[in-house]
Write a protein that holds these residues in place. Structure first.
Motif, mmCIF file in Angstrom:
data_model
loop_
_atom_site.group_PDB
_atom_site.id
_atom_site.type_symbol
_atom_site.label_atom_id
_atom_site.label_comp_id
_atom_site.label_asym_id
_atom_site.label_seq_id
_atom_site.Cartn_x
_atom_site.Cartn_y
_atom_site.Cartn_z
ATOM 1 N N LEU A 83 0.809 -1.231 0.000
ATOM 2 C CA LEU A 83 0.000 0.000 0.000
ATOM 3 C C LEU A 83 0.840 1.279 0.000
ATOM 4 O O LEU A 83 0.311 2.365 -0.186
ATOM 5 C CB LEU A 83 -0.913 0.021 1.233
ATOM 6 C CG LEU A 83 -2.043 -1.015 1.262
ATOM 7 C CD1 LEU A 83 -2.678 -1.037 2.656
ATOM 8 C CD2 LEU A 83 -3.094 -0.702 0.210
ATOM 9 N N THR A 89 -5.655 5.254 0.306
ATOM 10 C CA THR A 89 -5.908 3.983 0.991
ATOM 11 C C THR A 89 -6.908 4.217 2.117
ATOM 12 O O THR A 89 -7.105 5.354 2.571
ATOM 13 C CB THR A 89 -4.618 3.391 1.613
ATOM 14 O OG1 THR A 89 -4.102 4.328 2.563
ATOM 15 C CG2 THR A 89 -3.563 3.103 0.564
ATOM 16 N N TYR A 93 -6.893 -0.939 2.622
ATOM 17 C CA TYR A 93 -7.380 -1.214 1.270
ATOM 18 C C TYR A 93 -6.959 -0.090 0.322
ATOM 19 O O TYR A 93 -6.745 1.050 0.743
ATOM 20 C CB TYR A 93 -8.923 -1.287 1.247
ATOM 21 C CG TYR A 93 -9.496 -2.506 1.911
ATOM 22 C CD1 TYR A 93 -9.697 -3.688 1.187
ATOM 23 C CD2 TYR A 93 -9.858 -2.476 3.260
ATOM 24 C CE1 TYR A 93 -10.235 -4.803 1.806
ATOM 25 C CE2 TYR A 93 -10.388 -3.593 3.881
ATOM 26 C CZ TYR A 93 -10.575 -4.761 3.147
ATOM 27 O OH TYR A 93 -11.110 -5.873 3.746
ATOM 28 N N PHE A 94 -6.887 -0.431 -0.985
ATOM 29 C CA PHE A 94 -6.777 0.614 -2.002
ATOM 30 C C PHE A 94 -8.149 1.253 -2.176
ATOM 31 O O PHE A 94 -9.166 0.553 -2.141
ATOM 32 C CB PHE A 94 -6.392 0.014 -3.368
ATOM 33 C CG PHE A 94 -5.036 -0.628 -3.406
ATOM 34 C CD1 PHE A 94 -3.891 0.162 -3.392
ATOM 35 C CD2 PHE A 94 -4.895 -2.008 -3.480
ATOM 36 C CE1 PHE A 94 -2.632 -0.430 -3.447
ATOM 37 C CE2 PHE A 94 -3.644 -2.608 -3.532
ATOM 38 C CZ PHE A 94 -2.506 -1.815 -3.516
#
Lengths: 102, 471
Positions: A83, A89, A93-94
């Motif tokens: 990441l 982010t 998570y993206f």
């Protein structure tokens, strides 16, 4: 020899959409002219007799190289590494833009 | 000034403790500080390089400073491929080439400027401005590895690493008056190199002498399980076999009878080189150029431009599709003009209704080149030709030409699309402009030792690679 393909600004807009590249209307005509010129050079290939010649798949004799389906730990990223370069982010998570309507 | 040392000399002096890393790196730092603004060679420099180098004395390369093209992923320095898309990107992993050269004792002093994404032969497509030719700063260094070739020519490193897809190691080496070695495709791993055209991308060394490229080659080459196109073949120890000469081998002279190239001065130099090799016991003959594939003749390079254009654009359009601005990097609006053009043309020639006419047809013509070389290398050990048609062009020359790189690389493209190895050595220096010409020596697949032996002999027997910068 078949005549060269003429690229129009409409074709440019279409391929720009396929390649996901933003192109303005003004740019598309200049790009179209450039592509037409390049394809004139490429079209000289159609003068060559290639009947019975296979298209090249590789040039050094290697074909169908496989390896064991196993995990290489040295090639794994931690979540943090994966990441680290992401512009957006959230909770590990993206973040991506919504592409489907609700 | 220790920054002018060759790889071989620097290793020897460091190992013998004739010089210290501190002395070497101090000279380099000074020289970089006084030239980089003017020549724009380095995009990033490692400030801690000296401390890293000191620990490498016992390794084969002894901690010598090596410049690396900015398309090799490095964990400790940024990697941009000279594009605004990758500004600020820090790779989470290391390329095989940089990992291997560091393990062999190289210290990566910095990352060099290049054409953005390696698209071009001038460095003028770099989003960070062009590099200037150290031999004559009004002229281009060539590209795409222009920064690495210029780094060697300007003595801001001891040796350098570049990558070549069509001519990107040899063409800038020719223009900067240094030696560039393009290994057989698959000899050096592409793992961790920003992908351009995967079916021809080949990392290669650039050095002040033929022997330097041989030494660096040995530290880069070999099978890598992370790149399936690298075969399990023994890596030749080029530096040990370098003095074997050319006695009894068959050398073919190519392209000097091309209607345009034949008129250029460089063709005269290649014919002279043929005489020199003959004097040293080689069997030398002209390989006549032909408009069609014929036994005993070399297929004209003119069609290679079309083949390369289609294949390279196609591979670029798929390789650069990964830059989505989500996982890393900026979004696709940050791509420069040349990358946009190449991706779009590749998308077109691979699209439904056109891929047979363009892509498949180009891959068939590529096969004709491949078959032509397979046949020629049954009769010849080496083929020699000009590296580029002429001298380095002036800054600005690449603008407005959608096929600039292809025209500069036309003499290298036939062998590149066939995966053959080649080396460019200086073969003339113009005393007025201080610009150089290069000779390209091509060997059959996996036979780099033969071309190194011929190149080394030529270098020793001619004055062209004895000229050095006045510092």
């Amino acid at each position: 020899m078949q005549s060269s393909t003429k690229i129009t600004s409409d074709i440019v807009s279409h391929i720009a959409a396929l390649a996901n590249i933003p192109v303005t209307e003004k740019e598309s005509q200049t790009l179209a002219d450039g592509f037409t010129k390049v394809l004139e050079v490429v079209d000289t290939l159609s003068t060559i007799n290639v009947s019975g010649v296979d298209p090249v798949g590789q040039v050094t004799g290697l074909e169908n190289v496989t390896r064991e389906d196993e995990i290489h730990e040295e090639r794994m990223f931690t979540q943090e590494e994966a990441l680290r370069n992401a512009p957006r982010t959230h909770n590990g998570y993206f973040v991506v833009d919504q592409i489907l309507d609700k | 000034m220790f920054n002018t040392l060759t790889v071989k000399e620097a290793i020897k002096k460091l190992k013998a403790k004739e010089i210290s890393h501190q002395e070497l790196y101090t000279d380099l730092a000074k020289h970089i500080a006084s030239t980089n603004e003017k020549l724009n060679i380095y995009l990033s420099v490692d400030k801690q390089v000296e401390q890293k180098a000191e620990k490498l004395l016992d390794a084969p390369l002894a901690g010598i400073p090596i410049a690396v093209k900015d398309n090799f992923l490095t964990r400790e320095l940024p990697t941009t491929a000279a594009s605004n898309v990758l500004i600020g990107f820090m790779s989470p992993y290391e390329s095989t080439v940089t990992k291997k050269i560091v393990a062999a004792g190289a210290a990566i002093i910095g990352k060099t400027n290049m054409d953005a994404w390696a698209h071009g032969s001038s460095t003028e497509t770099s989003d960070f401005g062009p590099t200037k030719n150290p031999r004559n700063p009004e002229h281009l260094p060539g590209g795409s590895s222009g920064g690495s070739a210029a780094a060697v020519a300007a003595d801001v490193c001891i040796g350098a690493i570049g990558s070549e897809t069509a001519g990107s190691v040899r063409q800038p080496s020719s223009w900067c008056g240094v030696v560039g070695l393009k290994p057989t495709y698959g000899r050096v791993s592409r793992y961790g190199v920003v992908a351009m055209a995967s079916s021809t991308d080949s990392p290669g060394p650039i050095g002040k002498t033929v022997e330097d490229t041989a030494i660096l080659f040995e530290s880069m080459a070999g099978r890598d399980e992370k790149d399936a196109t690298t075969p399990n073949k023994e890596v030749p120890q080029l530096s040990k076999e370098i003095a074997n000469g050319v006695k009894g081998i068959h050398i073919g002279i190519c392209y000097t009878d091309h209607p345009e190239i034949g008129k250029q001065q460089v063709s005269q130099q290649i014919l002279e080189a043929g005489k020199l090799f003959e004097k040293h016991g080689a069997h030398v003959s002209l390989v006549p150029i032909s408009e069609k594939v014929e036994k005993g003749k070399i297929f004209t390079p003119d069609f290679a431009i079309g083949v390369y254009t289609v294949v390279q654009r196609g591979e670029v359009s798929s390789n650069l599709a990964r830059y989505d601005g989500i996982r890393y990097g900026n979004d696709r609006s940050f791509f420069g003009a040349e990358a946009r053009r190449r991706m779009m043309l590749g998308t077109f020639t691979l699209s439904k209704g056109y891929s047979e006419q363009y892509y498949n047809n180009a891959q068939k013509v590529r096969n004709l080149y491949l078959q032509n070389f397979q046949e020629l290398f049954e009769a010849y050990d080496l083929l020699i030709s000009p590296t580029t048609p002429s001298y380095a062009e002036k800054l600005g020359a690449s603008f407005g030409s959608p096929m600039y790189g292809e025209l500069e690389d036309m003499l290298l493209e036939p062998t590149s699309i066939s995966g053959l190895p080649g080396i460019s050595v200086p073969c003339f220096r113009d005393e007025k402009t201080n610009l150089f010409l290069g000779m390209n020596i091509v060997a059959s697949w996996w036979q780099e030792e033969k071309m190194i032996q011929a190149a080394h002999l030529y270098e020793m027997e001619t004055p062209w690679n004895t000229w050095r910068n006045k510092i």
